[in-house]
Design a protein around this motif. Structure first.
Motif, PDB file in Angstrom:
ATOM      1  N   SER A 193       0.789  -1.163   0.003  1.00 50.14           N
ATOM      2  CA  SER A 193       0.080   0.001   0.040  1.00 50.14           C
ATOM      3  C   SER A 193       0.825   1.273  -0.024  1.00 50.14           C
ATOM      4  O   SER A 193       1.755   1.421   0.917  1.00 50.14           O
ATOM      5  CB  SER A 193      -0.928  -0.129   1.121  1.00 50.14           C
ATOM      6  N   ILE A 194       0.637   2.204  -0.996  1.00 54.56           N
ATOM      7  CA  ILE A 194       1.501   3.339  -1.175  1.00 54.56           C
ATOM      8  C   ILE A 194       0.625   4.570  -0.884  1.00 54.56           C
ATOM      9  O   ILE A 194      -0.102   4.789  -1.898  1.00 54.56           O
ATOM     10  CB  ILE A 194       2.170   3.545  -2.381  1.00 54.56           C
ATOM     11  N   ALA A 195       0.493   5.268   0.277  1.00 52.58           N
ATOM     12  CA  ALA A 195      -0.435   6.197   0.385  1.00 52.58           C
ATOM     13  C   ALA A 195       0.391   7.465   0.285  1.00 52.58           C
ATOM     14  O   ALA A 195       1.253   7.772   1.107  1.00 52.58           O
ATOM     15  CB  ALA A 195      -0.763   6.241   1.653  1.00 52.58           C
ATOM     16  N   SER A 196      -0.288   8.471  -0.546  1.00 54.12           N
ATOM     17  CA  SER A 196       0.578   9.777  -0.463  1.00 54.12           C
ATOM     18  C   SER A 196      -0.576  10.850   0.206  1.00 54.12           C
ATOM     19  O   SER A 196      -1.647  10.655  -0.313  1.00 54.12           O
ATOM     20  CB  SER A 196       1.134  10.149  -2.150  1.00 54.12           C
ATOM     21  N   PHE A 197       0.153  11.595   1.130  1.00 52.74           N
ATOM     22  CA  PHE A 197      -0.669  12.605   1.588  1.00 52.74           C
ATOM     23  C   PHE A 197      -0.494  14.262   1.166  1.00 52.74           C
ATOM     24  O   PHE A 197       0.730  14.333   1.431  1.00 52.74           O
ATOM     25  CB  PHE A 197      -0.467  12.636   3.255  1.00 52.74           C
TER      26      PHE A 197
END
Length: 323
Positions: A249-253
């Motif tokens: 999972s690659i979450a960009s904020f």
């Protein structure tokens, strides 16, 4: 039932006669789900495939043994009762804005660094496009949200790269405990084979379906404040899985800058006399200090605390504080 109703938005349709319908779908997702999934978002599939491949390779090469060690050291491989203070996840962070740390993060191959820089650039652009779509739906001028997030110099933009390895006791340990996201708008590129992400809707946990090459979008606490509660940040969690390769999972904020002042958009505030029901006004950094201490607790007390702080400041400084 959940599957068919989970909002999946085809962004390509914004360019044709279905634009109105698509905007309506986005509006409904923001008001009733706090989440939606984008397909045909303009980020090349081939780039996403490389990101997935290299992220999984990096995990195997650099992170897996470390994770197994830490699990052993903490006795988590033999837990017998529910664990509430740990997440079954292996992560590292990349910062992009205001300054990038990609060249300093240890253990990354050069081509992986280059790739993640390119990926971040595409995600940043998509985040800003999405913020403008939200502006349009909310009746705010184009660029309003981006401007609020900019603060005096730039938004805070970063990526959390996570792997959720197979877990022997998924009923006892969450991959990631339930929480709402503190920041602005979050764009997630997740595994398309292994599910695990769930959101809370009408008191029930609903799976966010893995769809190949999609980008999952969710709204953070700051958008709830700016929209004065019209859009809500929604609680979500990751369920650990027992089998298979684990989940990536690659979450960009895309978050406000640390000195951004966050407050309900004037257009979205009711009549003067309802003012007491509005969300607070605060500096993003102050919110983050509070959030980091209470991330896995309900968000309402956070807003209350910010409101109390706002009142104190206003009382101490007089009318200046609200300028």
């Amino acid at each position: 039932r959940e599957m068919e109703s989970f909002p999946i938005i085809n962004l390509e349709k914004l360019n044709g006669e279905e634009r109105g319908l698509t905007m309506e779908k986005i509006k409904d997702a923001c008001e009733n789900w706090g989440f939606f999934e984008c397909v045909n978002h303009g980020i090349p599939h081939e780039l996403l495939d490389r990101v997935e491949k290299m992220t999984k390779e990096h995990y195997k090469k650099c992170m897996e043994d470390r994770f197994k060690e830490s699990i052993k050291n903490r006795g988590l491989d033999s837990v017998r009762s529910e664990v509430n203070d740990v997440d079954w996840e292996s992560t590292f962070y990349l910062k992009h804005l205001p300054a990038s740390n990609i060249s300093h993060v240890p253990d990354l191959d050069d081509d992986y660094r280059t790739l993640m820089k390119e990926f971040a650039g595409k995600i940043e652009k998509l985040s800003e496009e999405l913020l403008d779509l939200l502006c349009e739906n909310l009746g705010l001028e184009k660029g309003y949200l981006k401007k609020v997030f900019y603060g005096s110099k730039s938004p805070t933009f970063g990526t959390k790269v996570s792997n959720y390895p197979p877990c022997p006791k998924p009923d006892l340990i969450k991959g990631l405990r339930a929480h709402t996201d503190a920041g602005g708008i979050i764009l997630l590129f997740q595994d398309d084979k292994v599910s695990g992400l769930q959101l809370l809707k009408d008191g029930e946990w609903v799976d966010v379906p893995p769809v190949k090459h999609s980008i999952v979008v969710n709204l953070g606490d700051q958008l709830e404040v700016i929209t004065n509660g019209k859009y809500k940040s929604v609680e979500h969690r990751v369920i650990a899985q027992t089998d298979g390769e684990g989940r990536m999972s690659i979450a960009s904020f895309y978050n406000p800058g640390s000195d951004s002042v966050i407050f309900p958009a004037p257009e979205l505030i009711g009549k003067e006399n309802e003012k007491k029901d509005n969300y607070p006004k605060f500096v993003f950094e102050d919110y983050m200090k509070l959030y980091s201490a209470v991330k896995f607790q309900a968000k309402e007390p956070r807003f209350e605390a910010m409101k109390a702080m706002e009142t104190t400041v206003a009382n101490n400084v007089g009318p200046l504080a609200t300028a």
